[in-house]
Structures are given as structure tokens and as C-alpha cells.
Design an enzyme around this catalytic site. Structure first.
Site, mmCIF file in Angstrom:
data_model
loop_
_atom_site.group_PDB
_atom_site.id
_atom_site.type_symbol
_atom_site.label_atom_id
_atom_site.label_comp_id
_atom_site.label_asym_id
_atom_site.label_seq_id
_atom_site.Cartn_x
_atom_site.Cartn_y
_atom_site.Cartn_z
ATOM 1 N N LYS A 146 20.684 -6.755 11.951
ATOM 2 C CA LYS A 146 20.358 -7.303 10.888
ATOM 3 C C LYS A 146 18.984 -6.691 10.400
ATOM 4 C CE LYS A 146 22.867 -10.029 9.112
ATOM 5 N NZ LYS A 146 24.065 -9.609 8.222
ATOM 6 N N GLU A 165 0.813 -1.250 -0.077
ATOM 7 C CA GLU A 165 -0.067 -0.114 0.110
ATOM 8 C C GLU A 165 0.852 1.147 -0.049
ATOM 9 O OE1 GLU A 165 -0.146 -2.409 2.206
ATOM 10 O OE2 GLU A 165 -2.230 -3.026 2.366
ATOM 11 N N HIS A 175 -15.695 18.254 22.190
ATOM 12 C CA HIS A 175 -14.380 17.505 22.570
ATOM 13 C C HIS A 175 -13.337 18.268 23.106
ATOM 14 C CE1 HIS A 175 -15.726 13.392 21.137
ATOM 15 N NE2 HIS A 175 -16.492 14.337 20.424
ATOM 16 N N GLU A 217 -10.819 17.581 24.841
ATOM 17 C CA GLU A 217 -9.394 16.969 24.822
ATOM 18 C C GLU A 217 -8.523 17.260 23.589
ATOM 19 O OE1 GLU A 217 -12.301 13.761 22.963
ATOM 20 O OE2 GLU A 217 -12.358 15.527 24.482
ATOM 21 N N CYS A 220 -19.328 15.006 24.885
ATOM 22 C CA CYS A 220 -19.884 14.194 23.702
ATOM 23 C C CYS A 220 -21.101 13.531 24.188
ATOM 24 C CB CYS A 220 -19.109 13.966 22.522
ATOM 25 S SG CYS A 220 -19.952 13.941 20.925
#
Length: 543
Positions: free
Chosen positions: A188, A148, A514, A516, A378
Site C-alpha cells: 500500500k 521543496e 583528499h 579518497e 588534509c
């Protein structure tokens, strides 16, 4: 011209690329440089907004309403630059834009390919996100070798060539494991990881080697020899009991000087006084408190990463060690409220869905009745309102329409229209897509003078970030207030309830936003500081 530092990872994931990159950014910022950070995520989701917190961790919300990777939370906690929608993008977002342009005919009939069309879009987004700064640190998610990640690695290889060696550096973070049986560290895996990186045309300029203990100088020299990296650019990053020790650890090994010299930047030495103050407060607490985090994603603490950090920041400001006890709300449903005994405060964070909701409501009831400090965030505000409606306001079977569409008292319901902070009107319905359709980003909140939150913030107007679809039902608001619920914060147009308090409780505050996301180790956050202070007072009064 912007200078770029591209950060990749190897051997294993979850080594702390974001923390290492953010720590370097903090040092460069402390040298007076203007720094920003970008996170490039290889997954195909357009953004993490609809991803399970158990799989991906927290969704961090920016001021401008982007739902982003939790690493952007680390970035904002380490540097003062605010992240935006431009600072995080995914494979899904890139492909979405390229396909949109192809449908529009922008490519004039060309065959659309990963190279050059996808890589060009990645480069365009990097350049746009890095505009106007001295240094942009660009973190690539995943590890080298992941299929990806290949378009992103190719894009940063090309971009490094285009801007030139004087304006681009590559930093690679790897694991150097310690084998206890033989008493040796093994280099390694790092050698092979760099070999993989070099095979796609990228030679790292800095190697950050994660290990249990500091790497001996002979092992660092060995790594330097086999990876074609200068000895002084092999940085040993041992395990630390606090992530806020990392900036000083990197500075002590001269990492910032490597960057400054490479880019030819003239700037003063880094002043890490603020970080030293953070570490002093962290190392010299005068007490401790235990706060219960009641949620349904508690098996993965990263699901509540910013809340965890905000509590720690508040502990620093109060000189208290904050011990977080994670409480699965379903356990409260099955075992009862005795699980909550011994807590100095209770916090119910944000969340979605019906599972475990009655346990959260029970936690709010316990906090209200036992006078335990309570902070609802919330969904934590919504369950507090449901509990109050059922047990104080006489609205038996009150609920949110999210959990019970047939409830006779839908005290919480879907927001169908609201006014954003920029003055625009947003509208939603039950038929709206789940992704990107919530009330998102920083919004103005009016606080009521004389309220606890007004005293904590020291202002009548605040901005906090939101991420929700449901709100207090204004049709039932009068009945709630008549029963003693205090609405102490309102939205821009003063129609939506943003903060509630209980007047007959020592410390019971809940907000629809929120907070935080705005807390940092250097500055803290007034709401969390007040909450942890209340927890400390509760501990003193009950022990």
C-alpha cells in the site's frame, strides 16, 4: 540526442536512490553507452560546502572544484565518467541565478514566478549537464510529496514531454515494508507513493521496490496492477551486504534491457566482468586488519563516506577485510591513548574547527612513537605537523593559526595566495566568505623521487583534489625539515607543502589533498593500497 532517465523516491528517504541509479548507470556503461548522472538537491543552500557533516554527510569535491552531494561520490565509484559542477545543483543555486538575471533586467520586466522561470532554469541546467551523452540519469533528492521538491518534479515532467516518450523514462524507488507479526509485505505505501507522483503528471515507467527480501512474483504483479506499470518493470531490490552486488541484481531482472528497448539503442550485452572481480575479491579475503578512524563526526559514518569506501577498495586490492573502528577524538582527550590500542593502523581524515583537535594530535603522536602505520588526510597532515613540531622539533606550543591565533609557532597558517592547476592565481583573506572560498579541486603535485609516495604512485607528477584553507607555514618549514620531517610532495609552483613523510617510521604518510575522492572499487588508489598493505604487515608482525 540525449536520452533521460529521471529517478524519484517515495515513502521514506535514504532508500538508496543514488546507489540504484548508479548501478543502472554501471550496467549501461558496461553495454558501451556514454552515461552521465546528475543530482538535483531541493534544499536552499547554494551548495553543501558549509553544511554540517552530521546533518548532510560528506561533501564530495569534483575535479573542477565543486562542493557537491555525497551521491556524486557514488556516481564516480560506479561509472568512469568524471562529475563536474554541472552534475549537481540545488534550489539555492537555481534561485540565485534567476534572481541575478532579474536584477540584470534579462526578463524585461516580467513577473518572476516558479513556473515558468524557476522550472525553465532547472530544465536548462539539466540539459547542459546531459549534453553529449547517450543516457543521462537525473536523480531528484528527497521524496515525492516534499514541498521543496515540487519545482523539480514539475521541471522533469515538462522536460519529459518536450523531449518525447522515446527519449525520457521515469524510475521511481519505493519501500515495500515487511511486517514480521503478520509475515506479510505491504504494497500500500508504494501504491500511494505512485498515486502522489501521478497526481502531478508523472507516470513511472520502472518501479524499484526496496525490501528486506526478494518480492514474491504475486506481490510484484499486484504492484504492477495498481500502479499501471508493466510486470517486468517492477524490480525487486532486496537488502544486500555489499552495494557492489546491485548492478548484477538489476541486470538479472532485465532493467537495462527495459531502458535500451525504450530508447531504441543498439548496443552489446553488458560485460560485468570487472564487477564480478570486485565481488570475488570482497568475498574471498585472506586476512583482515583493523584501522582506527580518528575524527569528530564519527557518529555519522557518511561524514567520511569516501574515506570508508577507499579503505574498502584498498582491502580488495590487498585481499584483506578492512574493519573500521571509529574513534571520537574527544574521547582520546578524556580517556587517553589506550583507546588506540589494538589498531593495525591509524587514519586522521579531514575536518574543520578546534573541537577534538588535541585528540587528533595525540593520535598522530601515538602512531609516530609506536610505529603504527599512519595516514593523514588534509587536517590529518596538519595535526601530524603540529605534533612533530611540538615533540620533535622543539617548538613547544606550536599550533595552527586556525586553532590558536596567538601561538608562537604557527606551523600551519591561512593560505593567502596560491597558483591553481590552470595557472590562475587565487587569493583569500580572513575576511573571505566561508562558502566556496577554499583551495578546491584537482591540483598538480610534484613528488620527490625516492620517496614512499613516489614509489606508490609510480610517477613524479600526480593530480589530487583539495578542500582546505590552511597550509604548512613555509617560514618554519626549514626548522621542521632539519628535525627530520621529510617534505615529499609540493604544489604546482613548488611553494606549498602537499605531502610529508617520516623517514624513521615504517609507514607514516600525510597529504594536504583528499585522495579518497579518486578511489574506485575497480581501480583502488595507490596511497590507500599502500596504507592497508602496511596495516596488514603491522598485524602480522604484532600477532
Amino acid at each position: 540526442m540525449t536520452n533521460y532517465i529521471f529517478v524519484t523516491g517515495g515513502v521514506v528517504s535514504s532508500l538508496g536512490k543514488g546507489i540504484a541509479a548508479a548501478s543502472l548507470a554501471a550496467i549501461l556503461e558496461a553495454r558501451g553507452l556514454n552515461v552521465t548522472m546528475l543530482k538535483l538537491d531541493p534544499y536552499i543552500n547554494v551548495d553543501p560546502g558549509t553544511m554540517s557533516p552530521i546533518q548532510h554527510g560528506e561533501v564530495f569535491v569534483t575535479d573542477d572544484g565543486a562542493e557537491t552531494d555525497l551521491d556524486l561520490g557514488h556516481y564516480e565509484r560506479f561509472i568512469r565518467t568524471r562529475m563536474t559542477k554541472r552534475n549537481n545543483f540545488t534550489t539555492g543555486r537555481v534561485y540565485e541565478e534567476v534572481i541575478k538575471r532579474e536584477r540584470r533586467g534579462d526578463y524585461l520586466g516580467a513577473t518572476i514566478q516558479v513556473i515558468p522561470h524557476i522550472t525553465n532554469e532547472i530544465k536548462r541546467r539539466i540539459i547542459a549537464g546531459a549534453e553529449g551523452v547517450d543516457v543521462a540519469i537525473v536523480e531528484i533528492g528527497g521524496t515525492v510529496g516534499d514541498i521543496e521538491s515540487q519545482p523539480f518534479l514539475e521541471a522533469i515532467r515538462q522536460l519529459g514531454t518536450e523531449v518525447g516518450r522515446d527519449h525520457a523514462m521515469y524510475m521511481h524507488l519505493t519501500l515495500v515494508p515487511y511486517i514480521a507479526v503478520s509475515g506479510e509485505v505491504k504494497t500500500k505505501p508504494t501504491q500511494h507513493s505512485v498515486k502522489e507522483l501521478r497526481s502531478i503528471g508523472i507516470q513511472p515507467d520502472i518501479l524499484v521496490c526496496r525490501s528486506e527480501n526478494a518480492l514474491p512474483s504475486n506481490e510484484r504483479s499486484k504492484i504492477a496492477l495498481f500502479t499501471n506499470v508493466a510486470d517486468k518493470a517492477v524490480i525487486s531490490l532486496k537488502d544486500a551486504n555489499s552495494i557492489y552486488k546491485i548492478p548484477a541484481a538489476l541486470k538479472a531482472q532485465g532493467m537495462d534491457e527495459l531502458v535500451v528497448q525504450r530508447f531504441g539503442l543498439e548496443c552489446p550485452e553488458a560485460d560485468l566482468t570487472e564487477w564480478e572481480q570486485v565481488l570475488y575479491a570482497e568475498s574471498n579475503p585472506v586476512g583482515e586488519v583493523t584501522i582506527g578512524m580518528v575524527g569528530k563526526y564519527v557518529e555519522l559514518p557518511d561524514a567520511y563516506k569516501s574515506v570508508n569506501e577507499a579503505l574498502k577498495h584498498a582491502g580488495l586490492k590487498n585481499r584483506l577485510t578492512v574493519n573500521i573502528r571509529y574513534v571520537d577524538s574527544q574521547d582520546i582527550e578524556s580517556k587517553g591513548e589506550q583507546i588506540l590500542h589494538g589498531l593495525d593502523a591509524i587514519l586522521v581524515p579531514g575536518g574543520f574547527g578546534e573541537r577534538g583537535i588535541e585528540g587528533k594530535i595525540a593520535a598522530a603522536k601515538y602512531a609516530r612513537e609506536q610505529k603504527v602505520p599512519y595516514l593523514g588526510i588534509c587536517l590529518g597532515m596538519q595535526v601530524a605537523i603540529i605534533e612533530f613540531a611540538r615533540n620533535v622539533a622543539g617548538m613547544e606550543s606550536a599550533n595552527s593559526s586556525e586553532f590558536d591565533p596567538q601561538t608562537p609557532y604557527p606551523v600551519v597558517g591561512l593560505i593567502t595566495e596560491w597558483l591553481d592547476a590552470d595557472g590562475s592565481t587565487a587569493q583569500r583573506s580572513e575576511a573571505s566568505d566561508l562558502g566556496g572560498t577554499m583551495r578546491l579541486g584537482s591540483q598538480l603535485c610534484h613528488l620527490i623521487p625516492g620517496s614512499k609516495v613516489h614509489d606508490l604512485y609510480g610517477s613524479a607528477e600526480i593530480y589530487e583534489r583539495h578542500r582546505h584553507r590552511y597550509e604548512v607555514n613555509n617560514n618554519l618549514r626549514d626548522k621542521l625539515e632539519a628535525s627530520g620531517l621529510k617534505v615529499t610532495g609540493l604544489s604546482t609552483d613548488k611553494r606549498l607543502v602537499e605531502v610529508i613523510e617520516l623517514g624513521d617510521h615504517p609507514w607514516f604518510v600525510a597529504g594536504q589533498f583528499h585522495p579518497e575522492f579518486n578511489s574506485t572499487p575497480r581501480d583502488g588508489h595507490p596511497l590507500f593500497e599502500g596504507f592497508v598493505k602496511a596495516a596488514g604487515e603491522y598485524y602480522k608482525n604484532n600477532n
